[in-house]
Structures are given as structure tokens and as C-alpha cells.
Design a protein around this motif. Structure first.
Motif, PDB file in Angstrom:
ATOM      1  N   LYS A  30      24.430 -33.862   0.868  1.00 52.25           N
ATOM      2  CA  LYS A  30      24.125 -32.827  -0.115  1.00 52.25           C
ATOM      3  C   LYS A  30      22.747 -33.035  -0.729  1.00 52.25           C
ATOM      4  O   LYS A  30      22.421 -34.121  -1.198  1.00 52.25           O
ATOM      5  CB  LYS A  30      25.214 -32.839  -1.196  1.00 52.25           C
ATOM      6  CG  LYS A  30      25.129 -31.716  -2.204  1.00 52.25           C
ATOM      7  CD  LYS A  30      26.426 -31.589  -3.001  1.00 52.25           C
ATOM      8  CE  LYS A  30      26.754 -32.825  -3.803  1.00 52.25           C
ATOM      9  NZ  LYS A  30      27.909 -32.605  -4.704  1.00 52.25           N
ATOM     10  N   PHE A  31      21.913 -31.973  -0.719  1.00 56.23           N
ATOM     11  CA  PHE A  31      20.578 -31.991  -1.311  1.00 56.23           C
ATOM     12  C   PHE A  31      20.417 -30.767  -2.218  1.00 56.23           C
ATOM     13  O   PHE A  31      21.154 -29.792  -2.103  1.00 56.23           O
ATOM     14  CB  PHE A  31      19.487 -31.875  -0.239  1.00 56.23           C
ATOM     15  CG  PHE A  31      19.433 -32.990   0.762  1.00 56.23           C
ATOM     16  CD1 PHE A  31      18.678 -34.132   0.518  1.00 56.23           C
ATOM     17  CD2 PHE A  31      20.099 -32.890   1.975  1.00 56.23           C
ATOM     18  CE1 PHE A  31      18.600 -35.139   1.455  1.00 56.23           C
ATOM     19  CE2 PHE A  31      20.037 -33.893   2.921  1.00 56.23           C
ATOM     20  CZ  PHE A  31      19.280 -35.029   2.655  1.00 56.23           C
ATOM     21  N   VAL A  32      19.405 -30.793  -3.059  1.00 52.05           N
ATOM     22  CA  VAL A  32      18.950 -29.596  -3.755  1.00 52.05           C
ATOM     23  C   VAL A  32      17.895 -28.927  -2.888  1.00 52.05           C
ATOM     24  O   VAL A  32      17.006 -29.594  -2.348  1.00 52.05           O
ATOM     25  CB  VAL A  32      18.350 -29.930  -5.138  1.00 52.05           C
ATOM     26  CG1 VAL A  32      17.751 -28.681  -5.782  1.00 52.05           C
ATOM     27  CG2 VAL A  32      19.433 -30.504  -6.043  1.00 52.05           C
ATOM     28  N   ALA A  33      17.985 -27.610  -2.727  1.00 49.20           N
ATOM     29  CA  ALA A  33      17.041 -26.881  -1.880  1.00 49.20           C
ATOM     30  C   ALA A  33      16.476 -25.695  -2.643  1.00 49.20           C
ATOM     31  O   ALA A  33      17.013 -25.267  -3.663  1.00 49.20           O
ATOM     32  CB  ALA A  33      17.737 -26.397  -0.604  1.00 49.20           C
ATOM     33  N   GLY A  34      15.397 -25.174  -2.095  1.00 50.36           N
ATOM     34  CA  GLY A  34      14.727 -24.025  -2.687  1.00 50.36           C
ATOM     35  C   GLY A  34      13.241 -24.277  -2.747  1.00 50.36           C
ATOM     36  O   GLY A  34      12.804 -25.352  -3.174  1.00 50.36           O
ATOM     37  N   ASP A 295      14.346 -31.469   2.051  1.00 56.79           N
ATOM     38  CA  ASP A 295      13.229 -30.589   1.722  1.00 56.79           C
ATOM     39  C   ASP A 295      12.189 -31.267   0.845  1.00 56.79           C
ATOM     40  O   ASP A 295      10.997 -30.965   0.932  1.00 56.79           O
ATOM     41  CB  ASP A 295      13.738 -29.344   0.988  1.00 56.79           C
ATOM     42  CG  ASP A 295      14.439 -28.374   1.930  1.00 56.79           C
ATOM     43  OD1 ASP A 295      14.709 -28.768   3.075  1.00 56.79           O
ATOM     44  OD2 ASP A 295      14.705 -27.234   1.514  1.00 56.79           O
ATOM     45  N   SER A 296      12.632 -32.165  -0.041  1.00 52.93           N
ATOM     46  CA  SER A 296      11.695 -32.792  -0.974  1.00 52.93           C
ATOM     47  C   SER A 296      11.613 -34.309  -0.832  1.00 52.93           C
ATOM     48  O   SER A 296      10.928 -34.967  -1.610  1.00 52.93           O
ATOM     49  CB  SER A 296      12.088 -32.442  -2.422  1.00 52.93           C
ATOM     50  OG  SER A 296      13.386 -32.926  -2.726  1.00 52.93           O
ATOM     51  N   ASP A 297      12.286 -34.867   0.151  1.00 55.38           N
ATOM     52  CA  ASP A 297      12.312 -36.331   0.296  1.00 55.38           C
ATOM     53  C   ASP A 297      10.924 -36.933   0.486  1.00 55.38           C
ATOM     54  O   ASP A 297      10.651 -38.044   0.035  1.00 55.38           O
ATOM     55  CB  ASP A 297      13.195 -36.735   1.491  1.00 55.38           C
ATOM     56  CG  ASP A 297      14.669 -36.551   1.207  1.00 55.38           C
ATOM     57  OD1 ASP A 297      15.007 -36.124   0.090  1.00 55.38           O
ATOM     58  OD2 ASP A 297      15.487 -36.825   2.105  1.00 55.38           O
ATOM     59  N   GLY A 298      10.053 -36.201   1.172  1.00 56.18           N
ATOM     60  CA  GLY A 298       8.741 -36.752   1.483  1.00 56.18           C
ATOM     61  C   GLY A 298       7.680 -36.515   0.431  1.00 56.18           C
ATOM     62  O   GLY A 298       6.540 -36.971   0.577  1.00 56.18           O
ATOM     63  N   LEU A 299       8.007 -35.801  -0.634  1.00 59.70           N
ATOM     64  CA  LEU A 299       7.011 -35.509  -1.666  1.00 59.70           C
ATOM     65  C   LEU A 299       6.657 -36.806  -2.392  1.00 59.70           C
ATOM     66  O   LEU A 299       7.538 -37.485  -2.913  1.00 59.70           O
ATOM     67  CB  LEU A 299       7.544 -34.472  -2.647  1.00 59.70           C
ATOM     68  CG  LEU A 299       7.872 -33.103  -2.028  1.00 59.70           C
ATOM     69  CD1 LEU A 299       8.521 -32.193  -3.063  1.00 59.70           C
ATOM     70  CD2 LEU A 299       6.610 -32.450  -1.462  1.00 59.70           C
ATOM     71  N   PRO A 300       5.381 -37.146  -2.475  1.00 60.20           N
ATOM     72  CA  PRO A 300       4.995 -38.478  -2.956  1.00 60.20           C
ATOM     73  C   PRO A 300       4.767 -38.562  -4.462  1.00 60.20           C
ATOM     74  O   PRO A 300       4.526 -37.559  -5.134  1.00 60.20           O
ATOM     75  CB  PRO A 300       3.668 -38.711  -2.223  1.00 60.20           C
ATOM     76  CG  PRO A 300       3.060 -37.329  -2.172  1.00 60.20           C
ATOM     77  CD  PRO A 300       4.222 -36.391  -1.942  1.00 60.20           C
TER      78      PRO A 300
END
Length: 317
Positions: A30-34, A295-300
Motif C-alpha cells: 500500500k502506497f499513497v498515490a497522486g 510513485d514517491s520512493d525515489g524523491l530525494p
């Protein structure tokens, strides 16, 4: 740091943990998306006061979204709860190459019933508004909400960025999608389409011609994403340039790449960096985004971004 605001529909994404037909999958993560939650998350990780305007259902999915965003440091002052309509969600296949299969369950979602009151209060004290074309496509209420937010942001003196995020399946017709999206684009200071979106919206093929289409209508800066080739910009004063993309990127999931680019470009411009530096930062965060499944895992974070920029562009040089 400046105060950043975006608006949009948050969803919960259930991602299959093994490859194959979604119908056969039994285990999901489960992730948050958008698109807008991705950008809000990316800006928060870079140290911005990041605010999100939205609406979720009074249910476990809504609570999950709010808890996840709070953990990222995103301010939820303007996220309301709907006691009648539930939170939307999506199912996503697992793939190690190419685009995944995604099924959306959003027609009933709470965000479609967001009230249009209180916008002046939301914008007070903000520095920048980031909008996308997704709320414009969902229903008449969210379309009017998006346009009202952009209009009031301009009147309040905020800078505005707009990413079309074209979703043809959400629109009743291609013609309406083009007309409404272009109407919103010319309300922005900075317009951030992808090359294929630019072709659809303008009927033109060359990035500079696409940029001129919007610059002539009042946009201050057009940045066109070129995928792995990098990005192109042209400003109202005629300055233009291109920045090569990050080479040899191992792509795990392409979803979220454009949102990562937006985080890089917007943050750089808000910090007074040059357009080429904005393209460079956008390319870098976009490249990081596609190397992770979420979707946001790679945002640094900011230190991680600076390290990555130094590494990849030093190699290019």
C-alpha cells in the motif's frame, strides 16, 4: 524556505508484489498515490513548507493518506474529510520493465465533492501554487475549484506552475481536453508539458514552436520534458536552452517521473537558479524517481539531491 501549495486528488495505490495479471494477484503493498501528492512530498523533502489542498473520505484509506503525508512533513490544514463519500484507490501491476497496468476506482471519491469556499484563506501567506490538469478532468466541481484557485493565486501575487498531466481517459473528448488544458496553461507563469503532451495540445512538433505557442499567450517560461533526452526551455525574453538527461538510468517504474521533474524545476526556480539549473535539477529528480517502485520512493532529500547532481553531471562533463 518559501511556502508551497498544491491541490489534487490523493489516492491509495495497492501495488502487486509479483508480476502477472492483476486478477491473479493476492499480495499487494500500500502506497499513497497522486501526481500532486508526489510533488508536495518532493517539495517537503527538499525543506519547503509544503501544503496540500484536498478532500478524503472518513475511512481507513483517508486516515492512511493523512498519516503518510504528515510523516513527510506536509501540512494538512486544507485537507477536509467527507462523511458521505469515500477515498479513491487504484490497483497497479508489478513490472520490472515498461509501464505497469493500473486500474482506478475514483468515480465515487470524496475529492470530487470538495467545497469551493475558503480559497482566499488557503492562499494567504503562500508563495507558490502548483496545479495540474487532473482536477480539471475529474468533474465540473473540481474543474471550477482548480480554475478558481489559479485565478485567486494570480490575484494574490503568487507564482504559478502548471503541469498538464494529460489523462485522456478522464475526459469526455480530446477536443475538450485540449481546450480546457490550454485555458489553464495560460494562467501559469511556468508551464511544464512533456513533448508528447505539447504535440497533442498545440498540434506542433518542435519544442521551440510549442514554447512560442504559450509564450505568445502570456506564459513567462515554458519547460518541455523530453524523456531520457532531457529537457528544453524557452523564456518570454527569447532565451532558450536544453539540458541533457541523466545517462544509463535503470528504470524500475516510469510512474512519477514527471512529478519528480516538476519538484526539481519548481524548487530551483523558487530559489533563483537559472533555467538550465532548473532543467538539470528536474532531470536528476526525474531520474531518481524512475529507479524505485513507489510513485514517491525515489524523491530525494536535499543532501541526497546535491550528491546525486554532483555525481551524474560530473560524469557527463
Amino acid at each position: 524556505m518559501k511556502r508551497f501549495l498544491t491541490l489534487g486528488e490523493p489516492m491509495v495505490m495497492f501495488t502487486a508484489q509479483s508480476e502477472g495479471d492483476l486478477a491473479e494477484q493476492m499480495v499487494f503493498h500500500k502506497f499513497v498515490a497522486g501526481a500532486e501528492t508526489n510533488v508536495a512530498t518532493g517539495m517537503a523533502r527538499l525543506g519547503y513548507e509544503s501544503y496540500f489542498a484536498s478532500r478524503v473520505g472518513d475511512d481507513s484509506l483517508g486516515r492512511f493518506i493523512k498519516q503518510a503525508l504528515v510523516k513527510e512533513g506536509i501540512h494538512l490544514n486544507f485537507v477536509s474529510t467527507d462523511t458521505k463519500w469515500p477515498t479513491g484507490f487504484q490497483l497497479k501491476s508489478h513490472t520490472t520493465h515498461g509501464d505497469p497496468e493500473v486500474e482506478y476506482f475514483r468515480e465515487f471519491a470524496a475529492f470530487r465533492h470538495i467545497p469551493q469556499s475558503g480559497l482566499d484563506k488557503m492562499l494567504k501567506g503562500m508563495d507558490h501554487l502548483h496545479a495540474t490538469g487532473i482536477p480539471l478532468a475529474l468533474c465540473e466541481n473540481t474543474r471550477q475549484y482548480g480554475f478558481a484557485m489559479m485565478k485567486k493565486a494570480r490575484a494574490a501575487g503568487l507564482t504559478i506552475s502548471f503541469d498538464p498531466n494529460l489523462r485522456p481517459n478522464l475526459w469526455p473528448s480530446r477536443e475538450e481536453m485540449i481546450r480546457v488544458t490550454n485555458e489553464a496553461a495560460i494562467q501559469a507563469d511556468w508551464f511544464l508539458p512533456g513533448i508528447h503532451e505539447g504535440e497533442i495540445l498545440t498540434g506542433l512538433k518542435e519544442p521551440e514552436d510549442m514554447a512560442d505557442f504559450y509564450l505568445q499567450k502570456g506564459v513567462r517560461l515554458v519547460i518541455i520534458k523530453l524523456g531520457s533526452a532531457g529537457a528544453f526551455f524557452k523564456a518570454r525574453d527569447g532565451r532558450l536552452g536544453m539540458m541533457a538527461g541523466v545517462p544509463n538510468v535503470k528504470v524500475v517504474d516510469t510512474v512519477g517521473a514527471g512529478d519528480g521533474f516538476a519538484v526539481g524545476a519548481i524548487s530551483a526556480l523558487l530559489e533563483g537558479c537559472s533555467e538550465l539549473e532548473a532543467l538539470q535539477r528536474g532531470n536528476a529528480i526525474g531520474a531518481l524517481a524512475v529507479q524505485f517502485p513507489g510513485d514517491s520512493d525515489g524523491l530525494p532529500t536535499r543532501p541526497a539531491l546535491m550528491d546525486y547532481l554532483h555525481t551524474v553531471y560530473a560524469k557527463i562533463a
